[in-house]
Design an enzyme around this catalytic site. Sequence first.
Site: not given
Length: 211
Positions: A73, A119
Amino acid sequence: MSETLLRDQICELGRSIFERGLTHGSTGNISARCEDGWLLTPTGSNLGKLDPARLSKLDWQGRLISGDQPSKENFLHLAMYQERERSRAVVHLHSTHSVAVSVLDDIDHAEVLPPLTAYYVMRIGSLPLVPYYAPGDLQLAEAVRGYAGKHHAMLLANHGPVVAGTSLAAAADAVEELEATAQLFLLLQGRRVRTLTPEQVADIRRRYPAA
Ligand SMILES: [Zn+2]
C-alpha cells in the site's frame, strides 16, 4: 528529529496500535518523512513486531533505498505526501469500526461521519469516502491523490482509513479519533442524535484552525 529516533517511534506506535486491537494480523501501515526520503512499514509485517532496522526506506519516486520490501500500500502514502507538503506522517489501518462504516450503504460519500464531538471536528473535520478499488490497484492511489489536496483524512470504501498529520503523534491521534467516532456512530444507529450545529462546528474551526 534523527532518523534513529523516528524509526523507534514508528515501531513504538505500531506496537501500541496492534496491542489495542486497532488493526489486526499483518494489516495497517505507518510511514513518516525523514531527511532524505521516507520510512514505511514493510510488506506482510505485523505492526506489533516491527524492527526499527528493517523498516523500508524509499525515495520520492517510491523506489526502495534500504530495508525490507515496502508495504503493497506504499502508493497510498506516497500520494498523500506528494499532495501534502506539510504532512510528516501517514497512518493507514483496517480498524474495525471505521471499516464497518465504510461498508454501510446509506452514508454520505462527501461527509461520511456527522460532527458528533468537538474533538472529531478538530482532528478530522471532514471525511470523504474514496471509491473501492482492489488493494494494489494504482487507480486507488490516483483516487487518494484526488482527495489529498483538500483532506488529511479519508475513508477507503470497504477497506479502512488513511490519515496524514504534521507529526507521527498527530496522525495517530487523528486516526484514533476517527475510529472512536466511527464506533460512536455505530452505537447510535437507530437513535435520535443531536450532532453539533453548523454554528458550533464553525466556532471550533475558528478556535482550532486545521493543522
Ligand atoms: Zn489497507
